[in-house]
Design an enzyme around this catalytic site. Structure first.
Site, PDB file in Angstrom:
ATOM      1  CG  HIS A   7      -0.172   0.041   2.517  1.00 17.60           C
ATOM      2  ND1 HIS A   7       0.374   1.199   3.040  1.00 17.60           N
ATOM      3  CD2 HIS A   7       0.144  -0.950   3.369  1.00 17.60           C
ATOM      4  CE1 HIS A   7       1.002   0.916   4.170  1.00 17.60           C
ATOM      5  NE2 HIS A   7       0.875  -0.382   4.398  1.00 17.60           N
ATOM      6  CD  GLU A  84       1.884  -5.584   8.063  1.00 19.30           C
ATOM      7  OE1 GLU A  84       2.122  -6.766   7.726  1.00 19.30           O
ATOM      8  OE2 GLU A  84       2.675  -4.655   7.843  1.00 19.30           O
TER       9      GLU A  84
END
Length: 195
Positions: A7, A84
């Site tokens: 990201h 994550e």
């Protein structure tokens, strides 16, 4: 083939905070990075309609994938297996503060798995390996995945068969794409993003 993307830069990244399962919005630089990655993928992917675009459920990955999806005209699929690493009690904490409070833990390359209440390396590895095993075999594997710094390292390490210690030497740029194919990984850098 898998194209792996981290990201774009977030507010927490800019502040030096561990994000883990917490979220913060993309900065202007992060949105520019996502747009640059989208343009790069448009050059790398010959027929976007033949590809899937998969993202972590966290907002920063979804926002990055949305920008990429607009460029490639692809819908974004969500898969929690590429989320994550959970840093447990360290989610949201400044890395500088953690270094002062936990100097022994942070002296190790694998400090990300030392967080109280955090995820173990094996748990992260297993969920990412499960995700890769669910994909079609080469050459039918055509997936772009938007993930994170920590989980992206573990994914690349699992793909290459690296030791847990070796994965922490892998870079985690927010303006590059990693191509995972035929047992090797190639990095493609974007043009500098202007945020």
């Amino acid at each position: 083939m898998i194209y792996l993307v981290r990201h774009g830069e977030t507010v927490f990244n800019a502040q030096g905070r561990q994000q883990g399962r917490l979220d913060s919005p993309l900065t202007a630089q992060g949105r520019a990075q996502a747009a640059a990655v989208g343009r790069l993928l448009a050059r790398l992917v010959r027929k976007p309609a033949d590809w899937r675009l998969v993202a972590s459920p966290l907002g920063r990955a979804q926002a990055t994938a949305s920008i990429i999806g607009e460029t490639l005209r692809l819908p974004v699929e969500t898969d929690p297996r590429v989320i994550e690493i959970s840093f447990g009690e360290w989610d949201g904490r400044l890395r500088d503060e953690l270094a002062l409070e936990y100097p022994k833990a942070l002296a190790s390359k694998a400090w990300r798995f030392a967080a109280p209440g955090g995820e173990t390396y094996q748990a992260v590895h297993d969920r990412l390996a499960d995700w890769m095993a669910s994909l079609p075999p080469e050459p039918d594997r055509k997936v772009i995945v938007v993930s994170h710094g920590g989980s992206g390292r573990v994914l690349r390490g699992a793909f290459l068969g690296l030791s847990p210690e070796a994965i922490w030497d892998l870079e985690t740029p927010q303006d590059a794409v990693f191509c995972l194919a035929n047992g090797s990984i190639v990095r493609f850098d974007c043009q500098p993003a202007e945020g």
